[in-house]
Design an enzyme around this catalytic site. Structure first.
Site, mmCIF file in Angstrom:
data_model
loop_
_atom_site.group_PDB
_atom_site.id
_atom_site.type_symbol
_atom_site.label_atom_id
_atom_site.label_comp_id
_atom_site.label_asym_id
_atom_site.label_seq_id
_atom_site.Cartn_x
_atom_site.Cartn_y
_atom_site.Cartn_z
ATOM 1 C CD GLU A 1 2.285 -3.993 -11.438
ATOM 2 O OE1 GLU A 1 1.380 -3.972 -10.574
ATOM 3 O OE2 GLU A 1 2.821 -2.976 -11.892
ATOM 4 C CG ASP B 1 -0.759 -5.630 -8.909
ATOM 5 O OD1 ASP B 1 0.426 -5.969 -8.835
ATOM 6 O OD2 ASP B 1 -1.201 -4.832 -9.756
ATOM 7 C CD GLU C 1 -2.837 -1.979 -5.804
ATOM 8 O OE1 GLU C 1 -1.848 -1.406 -6.281
ATOM 9 O OE2 GLU C 1 -4.006 -1.701 -6.142
ATOM 10 N NE ARG D 1 -6.295 -8.461 -17.889
ATOM 11 C CZ ARG D 1 -5.754 -9.592 -18.310
ATOM 12 N NH1 ARG D 1 -6.270 -10.748 -17.974
ATOM 13 N NH2 ARG D 1 -4.685 -9.580 -19.051
ATOM 14 C CD1 TRP E 1 -4.951 6.421 -5.905
ATOM 15 C CD2 TRP E 1 -6.118 4.524 -5.619
ATOM 16 N NE1 TRP E 1 -4.049 5.394 -5.724
ATOM 17 C CE2 TRP E 1 -4.735 4.222 -5.557
ATOM 18 C CE3 TRP E 1 -7.046 3.488 -5.461
ATOM 19 C CZ2 TRP E 1 -4.254 2.923 -5.335
ATOM 20 C CZ3 TRP E 1 -6.568 2.184 -5.245
ATOM 21 C CH2 TRP E 1 -5.183 1.918 -5.196
#
Ligand SMILES: *[C@@H]1O[C@H](CO)[C@@H](O)[C@H](O)[C@H]1NC(C)=O
Length: 237
Positions: free
Chosen positions: A49, A51, A53, A77, A143
């Site tokens: 992936e 990403d 976000e 990471r 979260w």
């Protein structure tokens, strides 16, 4: 997104290497608890992936842009950033450059993160599987905002983020009727500029500027999270 369902879409094709841009305008007002994402992912378990976000926040408080790279399911990471503009007021361009040597995340043409291929030092790097493009909006109030302290306020639902002008210049567009990964591995590195693209001096300066002034989290400095020692790549460079 409303209380019943998030939303999202994926590309029909799978891609390997190249450059892609998406313009996004994020949820205005109170977006706490929500995550809007633009990412590449391979199918199946232990995915690769790349990403972007966007972690929502209370009205007037800043979004956090979380970036991550996974190789065969191994991630951890994250680097996170504040943005130097209000990402809810207008569309901005978020780009991923992906070639065999590096992955580059950029915002409005300014590089914010470079992940170099360090396979020669045993650090896994995603380069063997084609990936689909995704954009999604979901609830992550366990979260996303202030570590999960601030929950989604459903009285503001439905939450809306917008995308436009997706643009991809990819080395290999994976035909959906093939199943083996081999045909994407014969991509010539000579033809396309971005297959060998690296950061120029001015880009390196910009990258440093963002990392110095806007980075709010870097896994490579999180000693609490890695009591056994920081990941290998953190000690190279
Ligand atoms: C939300 O705003 C608070 C207060 O400014 C900040 O500490 C936090 O990093 C912001 N972003 C997220 C996603 O929690």
């Amino acid at each position: 997104m409303d209380k019943v369902s998030g939303s999202g879409f994926e590309s029909k094709n799978e891609y390997m290497f190249g450059k892609m841009d998406m313009q996004l305008k994020l949820i205005p007002g109170n977006s706490a608890g929500t995550v809007t994402a633009f990412y590449l992912s391979s199918k199946g378990p232990a995915s690769d992936e790349i990403d972007f976000e966007f972690l929502g926040n209370l009205s007037g408080d800043p979004y956090i842009l979380n970036t991550n790279v996974l190789s065969q399911g191994k991630g951890d990471r994250e680097q996170q950033f504040f943005l130097w503009f209000d990402p809810t007021a207008d569309f901005h361009t978020y780009s991923i450059l992906w070639n065999r040597q590096r992955i580059l995340f950029s915002v409005d043409g300014t590089p914010i993160r470079e992940v170099e291929n360090m396979e020669s030092r045993e650090v896994p790097f995603p380069k063997n599987r084609p990936m689909r493009v995704y954009s999604t909006l979901w609830n992550a109030d366990d979260w996303a905002t202030m570590g999960g302290l601030i929950k989604t306020n459903w009285s503001n639902a439905p939450f809306t983020a917008s995308c436009r002008n997706f643009n991809a210049d990819m080395a290999c567009v994976w035909p959906s009727n093939l199943t083996s990964a081999s045909s994407c591995s014969f991509i010539s590195t000579a033809g396309d500029q971005w297959m060998i693209e690296e950061l120029h001096t001015s880009d390196q300066e910009n990258l440093k500027w963002v990392q110095k002034n806007y980075m709010v989290y870097d896994y490579c400095t999180d000693l609490k999270r890695f009591p056994q020692g920081l990941p290998l790549e953190c000690n190279i460079a």
